[in-house]
Design a protein around this motif. Structure first.
Motif, PDB file in Angstrom:
ATOM      1  N   ALA A 174       0.824  -1.211   0.000  1.00  0.00           N
ATOM      2  CA  ALA A 174       0.000   0.000   0.000  1.00  0.00           C
ATOM      3  C   ALA A 174       0.858   1.261   0.000  1.00  0.00           C
ATOM      4  N   HIS A 175       1.913   1.272   0.801  1.00  0.00           N
ATOM      5  CA  HIS A 175       2.769   2.462   0.881  1.00  0.00           C
ATOM      6  C   HIS A 175       3.522   2.690  -0.424  1.00  0.00           C
ATOM      7  N   GLU A 176       4.100   1.635  -0.972  1.00  0.00           N
ATOM      8  CA  GLU A 176       4.931   1.776  -2.163  1.00  0.00           C
ATOM      9  C   GLU A 176       4.119   2.134  -3.408  1.00  0.00           C
ATOM     10  N   THR A 177       2.882   1.692  -3.458  1.00  0.00           N
ATOM     11  CA  THR A 177       2.052   1.970  -4.637  1.00  0.00           C
ATOM     12  C   THR A 177       1.129   3.164  -4.445  1.00  0.00           C
ATOM     13  N   GLY A 178       0.840   3.482  -3.191  1.00  0.00           N
ATOM     14  CA  GLY A 178      -0.136   4.537  -2.913  1.00  0.00           C
ATOM     15  C   GLY A 178      -1.566   4.076  -3.129  1.00  0.00           C
ATOM     16  N   ILE A 179      -1.780   2.755  -3.132  1.00  0.00           N
ATOM     17  CA  ILE A 179      -3.104   2.198  -3.422  1.00  0.00           C
ATOM     18  C   ILE A 179      -3.584   1.383  -2.213  1.00  0.00           C
ATOM     19  N   PRO A 180      -4.834   1.588  -1.754  1.00  0.00           N
ATOM     20  CA  PRO A 180      -5.362   0.755  -0.666  1.00  0.00           C
ATOM     21  C   PRO A 180      -5.249  -0.731  -1.021  1.00  0.00           C
ATOM     22  N   THR A 181      -4.938  -1.531  -0.014  1.00  0.00           N
ATOM     23  CA  THR A 181      -4.648  -2.946  -0.252  1.00  0.00           C
ATOM     24  C   THR A 181      -5.421  -3.832   0.717  1.00  0.00           C
ATOM     25  N   ILE A 182      -6.013  -4.886   0.195  1.00  0.00           N
ATOM     26  CA  ILE A 182      -6.632  -5.919   1.021  1.00  0.00           C
ATOM     27  C   ILE A 182      -5.821  -7.196   0.851  1.00  0.00           C
TER      28      ILE A 182
END
Length: 373
Positions: A117-125
């Motif tokens: 999530a941090h490296e991509t800037g995208i919320p992650t499940i």
């Protein structure tokens, strides 16, 4: 995601509309990214109690997270897709231990979602399996629910067979409900075959390309009959397994038995290949009612490219059309990644993603853990 074969990171960009029975999917891009050369062996070392170390698990959890994040960034860049177009990442992770039959059942997938999530800037499940296990389930096969959403049919009984390191099958009775779905691991898929090919070739080959070696060999049925006495094949569903049961140790025992019977290398590979086919056929004969046979069996995973496996399945499963799942419009290589995209979408909508009839859980559960970037 990365499966039990540990052959790379599968990344799929999937456009999903709706949720539940209204789900539709459109695969925009898919690619498998090979691990750096040293990573597969490092992962495999973590899968065995004799070679696993806490510090290595801790480090690899974060390292795999970084590799997954790089795979996301690479596939988006390669296909000209802005990061801002991606709403959510669903990450299965990399299984290193799966123990559904212990006194306290447990499973462990690594690939830290906070890093993704941090490296991509995208919320992650991520970490989908543990909620089902907390409710008394096996934590697998979770693909049973996406399989139902995508493939249930009002007239035909459908089978979805994924041949990865382990083979698993979902059976969808014609015009059936969620509760009618059954699913389980059938036993070894490519795992033992791959290990024997690697051992025989001193690591020069990691798998039997297109099943060519098996096609040149002759299976030794007395050995297969002996191996079919393994306790796992006598268990009733729901049941799951992994490298702990059908990994390198067992593969080397099988190879030693082949050599004791003076089998050639190709005969040994053919024998392990036939074991995969016969355990799939055995499961179907044991647990799919004769009055409702599988009309069409769609095959996905690496095993779909093994022509010997596909030919033998067609021969063994009389009356069932055995086809690559590509024939349905869903990519055989991408199907598992698509399934976890669907599960992530269901969780985002507050919908349960497991099927107790498949996993043995006491109730349906919303799966995964949500991490903000």
């Amino acid at each position: 995601m990365s499966g039990t074969s540990v052959d790379g990171i599968d990344a799929a960009v999937v456009e999903i509309t709706g949720h539940g029975l209204e789900t539709t999917v459109n695969l925009i891009a898919f690619e498998t990214f090979p691990f750096p050369p040293d990573v597969p062996q490092r992962i495999l070392a973590l899968c065995h109690p004799d070679t696993s170390r806490v510090d290595e698990i801790c480090e690899m959890n974060f390292y795999i997270g970084y590799l997954f994040a790089e795979a996301v960034k690479h596939i988006l860049q390669k296909n000209g897709i802005p990061t801002s177009d991606i709403d959510l990442i669903g990450s299965h992770g990399q299984t290193i231990h799966h123990y559904p039959f212990l006194i306290i059942p447990s499973t462990l997938q690594i690939g830290e979602p906070a890093v993704i999530a941090h490296e991509t800037g995208i919320p992650t499940i991520a970490d989908f399996r543990v909620a089902d296990m907390a409710a008394g389930g096996q934590g697998a096969p979770l693909v049973a629910y996406p399989d139902y959403l995508l493939f249930h049919d009002s007239v035909k009984t459908m089978g979805l067979l994924n041949i990865g390191g382990i083979a698993n099958i979902t059976v969808l009775p014609a015009n059936g409900s969620f509760d009618s779905v059954s699913a389980a691991d059938t036993g070894p898929g490519n795992m033992c075959i791959d290990a024997v090919v690697s051992e025989i070739t001193d690591g020069r080959e990691r798998y039997d390309q297109a099943g060519q070696r098996a096609a040149q060999g002759t299976p030794h049925q007395p050995l297969i009959d002996e191996w079919l006495n393994h306790p796992f094949f006598q268990l009733t569903p729901p049941k799951t397994t992994g490298r702990e049961m059908f990994g390198h140790t067992l593969a080397m025992e099988c190879l030693a038995a082949c050599r004791k019977h003076s089998l050639s290398d190709n005969d040994s590979i053919a024998t392990l290949t036939e074991l995969t086919v016969q355990t799939i056929a055995l499961y179907i004969s044991q647990f799919v009612p004769e009055k409702n046979p599988i009309d069409t069996l769609y095959v996905s995973g690496g095993g779909v490219h093994n022509q010997t496996v596909m030919q033998r399945l067609n021969e063994a499963l009389v009356g069932t059309a055995v086809e690559p799942v590509d024939n349905s419009g869903i990519s055989a290589d991408a199907k598992e990644a698509i399934a976890f995209a669907i599960l992530a979408n269901e969780s985002l909508h507050g919908q349960a993603g497991n099927l107790p009839s498949a996993t043995g859980a006491s109730m349906r559960k919303i799966l995964g853990k949500f991490v903000c970037p």
